[in-house]
Design a protein around this motif. Structure first.
Motif, PDB file in Angstrom:
ATOM      1  N   VAL A   1     -14.054  -1.058  -1.930  1.00 16.34           N
ATOM      2  CA  VAL A   1     -15.076  -2.060  -1.638  1.00 16.34           C
ATOM      3  C   VAL A   1     -14.494  -3.466  -1.712  1.00 16.34           C
ATOM      4  O   VAL A   1     -14.822  -4.339  -0.905  1.00 16.34           O
ATOM      5  N   ASN A   2     -13.616  -3.704  -2.676  1.00 21.24           N
ATOM      6  CA  ASN A   2     -13.062  -5.045  -2.882  1.00 21.24           C
ATOM      7  C   ASN A   2     -11.746  -5.279  -2.138  1.00 21.24           C
ATOM      8  O   ASN A   2     -11.169  -6.363  -2.264  1.00 21.24           O
ATOM      9  N   ASP A   3     -11.275  -4.290  -1.380  1.00 25.58           N
ATOM     10  CA  ASP A   3     -10.020  -4.424  -0.650  1.00 25.58           C
ATOM     11  C   ASP A   3     -10.164  -5.472   0.452  1.00 25.58           C
ATOM     12  O   ASP A   3     -11.109  -5.443   1.243  1.00 25.58           O
ATOM     13  N   GLU A   4      -9.217  -6.405   0.495  1.00 21.54           N
ATOM     14  CA  GLU A   4      -9.278  -7.508   1.451  1.00 21.54           C
ATOM     15  C   GLU A   4      -9.219  -7.021   2.893  1.00 21.54           C
ATOM     16  O   GLU A   4      -9.887  -7.565   3.782  1.00 21.54           O
ATOM     17  N   ARG A   5      -8.452  -5.978   3.134  1.00 20.48           N
ATOM     18  CA  ARG A   5      -8.349  -5.433   4.494  1.00 20.48           C
ATOM     19  C   ARG A   5      -9.684  -4.849   4.946  1.00 20.48           C
ATOM     20  O   ARG A   5     -10.124  -5.086   6.075  1.00 20.48           O
ATOM     21  N   ASN A   6     -10.346  -4.091   4.070  1.00 22.96           N
ATOM     22  CA  ASN A   6     -11.645  -3.510   4.428  1.00 22.96           C
ATOM     23  C   ASN A   6     -12.697  -4.597   4.639  1.00 22.96           C
ATOM     24  O   ASN A   6     -13.551  -4.474   5.526  1.00 22.96           O
ATOM     25  N   ILE A   7     -12.646  -5.655   3.849  1.00 23.67           N
ATOM     26  CA  ILE A   7     -13.586  -6.767   4.019  1.00 23.67           C
ATOM     27  C   ILE A   7     -13.355  -7.436   5.370  1.00 23.67           C
ATOM     28  O   ILE A   7     -14.296  -7.745   6.102  1.00 23.67           O
ATOM     29  N   SER A   8     -12.086  -7.646   5.715  1.00 24.40           N
ATOM     30  CA  SER A   8     -11.744  -8.261   7.002  1.00 24.40           C
ATOM     31  C   SER A   8     -12.197  -7.386   8.173  1.00 24.40           C
ATOM     32  O   SER A   8     -12.744  -7.889   9.163  1.00 24.40           O
TER      33      SER A   8
END
Length: 143
Positions: free
Chosen positions: A77-84
């Motif tokens: 959930v907090n992974d920068e790639r998934n957020i992007s």
């Protein structure tokens, strides 16, 4: 949301589903068509809330029993790639809905529906554009 929040959502959903079903059955026997429609809207919203509540409860129970899975989910959930990737997908969906709203407005105008229907679609499209412009301006000022 905490487990008790999901329990509350599930209870409200079950109540909406039950009351909407009962009211829909009772009101379908009468001449109150628009009120009967509201009862079936309550059925739909209640079913949706019940599903969200039960899914949250089940998810919380599974994560409580498996701390490794809970930690992996928190990382995902907090992974920068998934957020992007999520933000990119939202941007594409917003672009699509701009064209979709315009097509729906033209469709309803061609069908000669009332001005309330396509007026509300135009208002929704304008509201989403204003929100887009607001955040675009805000982010340009921040960077």
């Amino acid at each position: 949301m905490k487990k008790w929040g999901y329990i509350t959502v599930a209870i409200v959903g079950a109540l909406g589903l039950t009351l909407g079903t009962v009211a829909g059955i009772v009101l379908s026997q009468t001449q109150l068509g628009s009120v009967s429609n509201m009862a079936f809207i309550a059925v739909g919203v209640g079913a949706g809330l019940l599903g969200v509540g039960l899914a949250g409860i089940i998810n919380a129970r599974i994560l409580k029993k498996n701390p490794g899975l809970a930690k992996q989910k928190e990382i995902d959930v907090n992974d920068e790639r998934n957020i992007s990737l999520g933000n990119k997908a939202k941007a594409k969906a917003f672009s699509f809905t701009c064209y979709l709203y315009s097509a729906l407005v033209l469709f309803f105008v061609a069908m000669d529906t009332g001005p309330l229907i396509f007026g509300s679609l135009i208002a929704a499209n304008l509201a989403s554009m204003f929100v887009f412009i607001f955040f675009l301006t805000k982010y340009h000022k921040e960077m």
